[in-house]
Design a protein around this motif. Structure first.
Motif: not given
Lengths: 304, 426
Positions: B394, B184-185, B390-391, B397-398
């Motif tokens: 991320g 995701a980064q 990315t945000d 996934l989080q």
């Protein structure tokens, strides 16, 4: 042309001396604080629009009024980042000041051994630059490299991440605050303790009833330092960011400003958010400084 | 008081002028060009030029890599002290052109561009103007651990369905080993995957932009990976982190979907895996399809701040088309060259140093290259899209939220930023 008498001339130069002494500080302040501040203020009232061709190679700067401020204040991401900063800040300020006070009191007890070594090892993390400290902690947190249970505890979990970030900040700043309080403790007159001991107070009672009240100005000072540091939270979350999915690019206000300015190329919004944060920080510092002064004043009265 | 303040300000200004003067000093006889690039060993390639061209010297520095260098170039341009030459990944070039950072070098590269095919040149030529000389081409490939595949009896997948099946088998046999990780980064990785599926995030009609980030094709790719992540077959941690390096090194990750530049990077990522990796074509959505995507790939650009654009253009032309220079780049940096002539150089007959086990490495890359799809054009605000990716991913996934919602977030962030900046969006 009038000639000044020697006395008058001396008085004249004596008048100038203080100005001369503060001049370097004033010049630096004007160049590196006031000037960039004014520039940021100007930027925050501008907006840039592109024209010409599909890539818009021509940029026009326009007066935007309060648009950037309205945009910043109505952005949910801004408030969320403020909220996260607050959570980390509360944990950081509480733990830093609490631990620093505890360590200072422990080191000051007559029975403490190895005080020089202990003092140095508690202070040492303060000497480690923030980014390096964060990288170091990053390795300790990541499951694949963690010697501190990263496989069992998810240090980058939804709730855990706040403590993960706060921990790095606390680790780095406890030592400094401990020294401030310890020095204040050492400067207290020993007669007070003798008097307390004669009255039958134990070490614990002396610490809680005598030392802590007398330390109030130092504690207040440390609170001010830590609150200011918490408002400027950036290094720790920004360095931890690439290690997990837990920290977004706008995790705290300063990261949001950085992303707006240097990643999203929206310098005006970044300037508006910066101005808002600066004003908020000024208000907080003034209130906190007034409280510190109140504490010092009260302690001074107590001495009389 | 007044005069002293005046004198002090005067002194400070004089000092500032003196300092800036030092940097600007130059003579017509000898030109020194500064270059920002992050390739390991690029200095060795540049040394060849410096030895042959005493009057045009190039100084390389590596202030940052990839997206971070883009930010640095934008910031340096605002301060009017950018380098002469900058290495820019294809996806960031339109944004730098829009920001006025990169120079139109059409007139200085009239003969150079003939050495590139149109598909390659598309990434650096907009509106008929050339803004950079392509350095390398980076079709997405599947890199897999030969030892891990053998140990668990896995077959090399040719379709994505098969890839998921093998991932499931692997997970059953060895729960601690995962097929790969969802990154995701690094948005460039994900855009490579959606390009293979045929998505086209940015399109133009006239000067109106069309943005299709949350279209059906991108959603298909996102849903596929979300399934793998949910079943625990694919790790959730980002690439290029200490965690990931260790996983890559110790065999906790069995494959890596990456660009053809991977061999040069693997030495640093997983030093003890030399000779354990093998490259294969990227699995396809339908059997027999040879489409792939692109991850990264860069061009060398000349900045608008450069005082010597002609010499800078001359140097980057040499760097990316001269047989000696391209050979040195392949040897030192393991690039797969963008120049047509570079693709038939003798040096490509031997594999990269980290892949001694695979003599036909470059043959496979060469076969994959023509099937590499790219977006028609990268948007002028790709940095916004990427930081939103990315945000949003991320966060997905989080918190375990759907990838489709993340795509919607990226779409709306991109469109609203384009409008805010003054572009016309359909």
């Amino acid at each position: 042309m009038t000639t000044l008498s020697p006395v008058a001339r001396r008085r004249h130069s004596r008048h100038l001396l203080p100005y001369g002494l503060v001049l370097p500080a004033v010049v630096l302040f004007l160049l590196f604080v006031v000037a960039p501040g004014i520039y940021a203020l100007i930027l925050s009232f501008e907006s840039r629009k592109v024209t010409g061709g599909l890539l818009g190679s021509t940029t026009t700067v326009m007066f935007a009024g309060l648009d950037n401020y309205v945009g910043a204040l109505s952005d949910g991401g801004f408030w969320a980042s403020l909220g996260r900063m607050l959570v980390v800040g509360i944990v950081t300020v509480g733990c830093t000041v609490g631990l620093a006070l505890l360590f200072a009191l422990l080191l000051d007890t007559p029975r403490a051994r190895l005080t020089r070594f202990a003092r140095l090892s508690i202070f040492l993390p303060y000497a480690v630059p923030g980014v390096i400290a964060t990288l170091l902690w990053g390795f300790l947190y990541l499951p694949a490299t963690s010697p501190i249970g990263g496989r069992v505890i998810n240090y980058f979990g939804v709730t855990e991440v706040y403590f993960t970030v706060a921990n790095v900040a606390i680790w780095g700043s406890v030592g400094f605050n401990m020294i401030v309080m310890y020095t204040a403790l050492r400067s207290l007159p020993p007669e007070i303790y003798e008097a307390a001991r004669l009255d039958g107070a134990s070490d614990l009672q002396i610490a809680v009833r005598v030392k802590v009240p007398l330390l109030r100005p130092a504690i207040a000072m440390c609170c001010l330092f830590t609150v200011l540091a918490a408002l400027q939270l950036f290094n720790e979350p920004n360095t931890l960011r690439p290690l997990s999915n837990a920290i977004s690019s706008d995790w705290v206000p300063l990261m949001k400003i950085y992303t707006d300015a240097f990643v999203n190329a929206d310098i005006s919004s970044a300037a508006a958010t910066s101005t808002l944060i600066t004003v908020a920080a000024l208000v907080v510092s003034l209130v906190a400084a007034r409280m510190v002064q109140g504490q010092v004043g009260r302690a001074g009265k107590g001495d009389d | 008081m007044k005069t002293r303040l005046g004198a002090a300000v005067g002194a400070v200004v004089a000092l500032a002028l003196l300092l800036s003067g030092c940097g600007a000093a130059s003579s017509d006889a000898k030109v020194t060009l500064t270059m920002w690039a992050w390739d390991p060993n690029i200095d060795k390639v540049v040394a060849l030029w410096n030895a042959a061209h005493p009057t045009i010297q190039v100084k390389v520095s590596n202030p940052a890599g990839g997206d971070q260098l883009v930010s640095k170039m934008i910031t340096a341009h605002q301060a009017k002290n950018g380098p002469d030459i900058g290495k820019v990944e294809y996806q960031s070039l339109p944004a730098l052109v829009a920001g006025g950072v990169v120079r139109d070098i059409t007139d200085d590269t009239k003969t150079t561009v003939k050495d590139f095919d149109d598909a390659t040149l598309k990434a650096t030529r907009f509106d008929g103007k050339v803004y950079g000389i392509p350095q390398d081409s980076a079709p997405l490939m599947l890199f897999y651990r030969t030892d891990v595949f053998q140990k668990y009896g896995l077959a090399v997948p040719t379709t994505w369905d098969q890839y998921a099946q093998e991932a499931r088998t692997l997970h059953q046999k060895a729960p601690s080993v995962q097929m790969t990780n969802f990154d995701a980064q690094d948005p460039g990785w994900f855009t490579g995957l959606v390009q293979q599926a045929g998505a086209n995030w940015w399109r133009l009609s006239g000067t109106t932009w069309h943005v299709d980030i949350n279209d059906a094709l991108s959603n298909k790719v996102a849903a596929y990976w979300q399934g793998l992540v949910q079943d625990g077959l694919v790790a959730k941690n980002p690439s290029f982190s200490p965690q990931w390096n260790k996983q890559m090194n110790d065999g906790s990750l069995a494959t890596w979907v990456s660009g053809a530049w991977a061999p040069a990077q693997l030495g640093g990522i997983a030093p003890s895996t030399k000779g354990k990796w093998t490259v294969a074509p990227l699995p396809s959505w339908t059997a027999g399809d040879t489409s792939t995507g692109i991850w990264g790939g860069s061009a060398m650009t000349v900045t608008t701040d450069s005082q010597h654009p002609a010499q800078a253009a001359q140097f980057i032309s040499w760097l990316n088309t001269d047989p000696t220079a391209v050979t040195a780049q392949i040897k030192q940096i393991n690039i797969y060259p963008a120049a047509t002539s570079g693709r038939s150089l003798d040096v490509l007959k031997s594999p990269p140093a980290f892949f001694p086990n695979q003599a036909n490495y470059y043959d496979l890359v060469k076969q994959a290259a023509p099937g590499a799809h790219a977006f028609t054009m990268w948007g002028p605000n790709v940095t916004v899209t990427f930081s939103s990716y990315t945000d949003a991913f991320g966060k997905a996934l989080q918190f375990g939220t759907p990838f489709s919602a993340a795509l919607d977030t990226v779409q709306s962030a991109t469109v609203s930023d384009l409008k805010k900046k003054g572009f016309t969006v359909a």
